[in-house]
Design a protein around this motif. Structure first.
Motif, PDB file in Angstrom:
ATOM      1  N   ARG A   1     -83.847 -10.472  57.865  1.00 19.26           N
ATOM      2  CA  ARG A   1     -83.848  -9.354  56.913  1.00 19.26           C
ATOM      3  C   ARG A   1     -82.426  -8.865  56.710  1.00 19.26           C
ATOM      4  N   LEU A   2     -82.242  -8.095  55.670  1.00 15.05           N
ATOM      5  CA  LEU A   2     -80.952  -7.443  55.457  1.00 15.05           C
ATOM      6  C   LEU A   2     -80.832  -6.264  56.417  1.00 15.05           C
ATOM      7  N   PRO A   3     -79.604  -5.898  56.779  1.00 10.63           N
ATOM      8  CA  PRO A   3     -79.418  -4.722  57.626  1.00 10.63           C
ATOM      9  C   PRO A   3     -79.916  -3.454  56.920  1.00 10.63           C
ATOM     10  N   THR A   4     -80.416  -2.524  57.696  1.00 17.92           N
ATOM     11  CA  THR A   4     -80.872  -1.244  57.159  1.00 17.92           C
ATOM     12  C   THR A   4     -79.785  -0.206  57.410  1.00 17.92           C
ATOM     13  N   PRO A   5     -79.226   0.363  56.331  1.00 19.50           N
ATOM     14  CA  PRO A   5     -78.172   1.372  56.515  1.00 19.50           C
ATOM     15  C   PRO A   5     -78.651   2.519  57.409  1.00 19.50           C
ATOM     16  N   GLY A   6     -77.825   2.867  58.362  1.00 18.66           N
ATOM     17  CA  GLY A   6     -78.113   3.989  59.244  1.00 18.66           C
ATOM     18  C   GLY A   6     -79.012   3.665  60.424  1.00 18.66           C
ATOM     19  N   SER A   7     -79.600   2.452  60.470  1.00 20.84           N
ATOM     20  CA  SER A   7     -80.494   2.175  61.601  1.00 20.84           C
ATOM     21  C   SER A   7     -80.171   0.874  62.321  1.00 20.84           C
ATOM     22  N   ASP A   8     -79.128   0.171  61.923  1.00 15.08           N
ATOM     23  CA  ASP A   8     -78.749  -1.070  62.592  1.00 15.08           C
ATOM     24  C   ASP A   8     -77.382  -0.943  63.252  1.00 15.08           C
ATOM     25  N   SER A   9     -77.064   0.269  63.720  1.00 16.75           N
ATOM     26  CA  SER A   9     -75.788   0.518  64.359  1.00 16.75           C
ATOM     27  C   SER A   9     -75.607  -0.394  65.568  1.00 16.75           C
ATOM     28  N   GLY A  10     -74.490  -1.079  65.625  1.00 17.95           N
ATOM     29  CA  GLY A  10     -74.183  -1.974  66.731  1.00 17.95           C
ATOM     30  C   GLY A  10     -74.728  -3.384  66.560  1.00 17.95           C
ATOM     31  N   SER A  11     -75.640  -3.591  65.620  1.00 19.09           N
ATOM     32  CA  SER A  11     -76.195  -4.938  65.420  1.00 19.09           C
ATOM     33  C   SER A  11     -76.139  -5.376  63.958  1.00 19.09           C
ATOM     34  N   TRP A  12     -75.461  -4.568  63.157  1.00 18.61           N
ATOM     35  CA  TRP A  12     -75.402  -4.821  61.717  1.00 18.61           C
ATOM     36  C   TRP A  12     -74.935  -6.239  61.419  1.00 18.61           C
ATOM     37  N   GLY A  13     -73.853  -6.682  62.036  1.00 21.82           N
ATOM     38  CA  GLY A  13     -73.301  -8.017  61.788  1.00 21.82           C
ATOM     39  C   GLY A  13     -74.259  -9.124  62.196  1.00 21.82           C
ATOM     40  N   ASP A  14     -74.920  -8.962  63.321  1.00 23.99           N
ATOM     41  CA  ASP A  14     -75.887  -9.970  63.782  1.00 23.99           C
ATOM     42  C   ASP A  14     -77.075 -10.071  62.828  1.00 23.99           C
ATOM     43  N   VAL A  15     -77.564  -8.931  62.369  1.00 25.59           N
ATOM     44  CA  VAL A  15     -78.702  -8.911  61.446  1.00 25.59           C
ATOM     45  C   VAL A  15     -78.300  -9.579  60.127  1.00 25.59           C
ATOM     46  N   LEU A  16     -77.108  -9.249  59.627  1.00 25.34           N
ATOM     47  CA  LEU A  16     -76.641  -9.841  58.371  1.00 25.34           C
ATOM     48  C   LEU A  16     -76.430 -11.343  58.516  1.00 25.34           C
ATOM     49  N   ASN A  17     -75.825 -11.783  59.607  1.00 24.84           N
ATOM     50  CA  ASN A  17     -75.614 -13.218  59.824  1.00 24.84           C
ATOM     51  C   ASN A  17     -76.941 -13.973  59.909  1.00 24.84           C
ATOM     52  N   ALA A  18     -77.931 -13.397  60.572  1.00 26.62           N
ATOM     53  CA  ALA A  18     -79.253 -14.037  60.652  1.00 26.62           C
ATOM     54  C   ALA A  18     -79.856 -14.162  59.259  1.00 26.62           C
ATOM     55  N   TYR A  19     -79.692 -13.137  58.441  1.00 24.58           N
ATOM     56  CA  TYR A  19     -80.225 -13.165  57.072  1.00 24.58           C
ATOM     57  C   TYR A  19     -79.514 -14.238  56.242  1.00 24.58           C
ATOM     58  N   LEU A  20     -78.201 -14.286  56.315  1.00 25.19           N
ATOM     59  CA  LEU A  20     -77.436 -15.271  55.542  1.00 25.19           C
ATOM     60  C   LEU A  20     -77.671 -16.686  56.050  1.00 25.19           C
ATOM     61  N   GLY A  21     -77.985 -16.840  57.336  1.00 21.36           N
ATOM     62  CA  GLY A  21     -78.221 -18.147  57.924  1.00 21.36           C
ATOM     63  C   GLY A  21     -79.454 -18.849  57.381  1.00 21.36           C
TER      64      GLY A  21
END
Length: 127
Positions: A3-23
């Protein structure tokens, strides 16, 4: 599921969440994956086989492409054929019907419902 990162709720894991989505649609180098038609060139006559399924064959010489009997390739088999030879490419069907492709023609061969069909027509060169 990615999934895409959720603004305000993925603090500290934003990059990992985005990379998983782009992967899901990209390799490690950022190239698109999936959905791309693999292309192969052909300069000599050959018989279609299952290794060509879902591919684009670009004929670079006037050749004959032989189609095996119905059922050999399997229901749902499809292959695109592009004639870029400057001559004529023959699709030699298992029956008495052959299809001639003039230079620039594009055809799609499909096996469905126990029948083989070739859809063909002239392409328009745009660049």
């Amino acid at each position: 599921m990615a999934r895409l990162p959720t603004p305000g709720s993925d603090s500290g894991s934003w990059g990992d969440v985005l990379n998983a989505y782009l992967g899901v649609g990209h390799d490690a180098a950022g190239n698109n994956v999936g959905g791309k038609i693999l292309e192969t060139t052909a300069a000599t006559s050959f018989t279609l086989g299952t290794t060509y399924e879902g591919k684009r064959i670009v004929a670079t010489a006037a050749i004959t492409i032989t189609v095996p009997s119905v059922g050999t390739l399997g229901n749902g088999y499809g292959v695109e054929i592009v004639n870029d030879s400057g001559g004529t490419v023959i699709i030699d069907g298992p029956g008495s019907t052959n299809v001639s492709l003039s230079d620039g023609d594009v055809a799609y061969l499909l096996e469905a419902n126990g029948k083989q069909r070739v859809v063909t027509g002239a392409s328009t060169l745009i660049s």
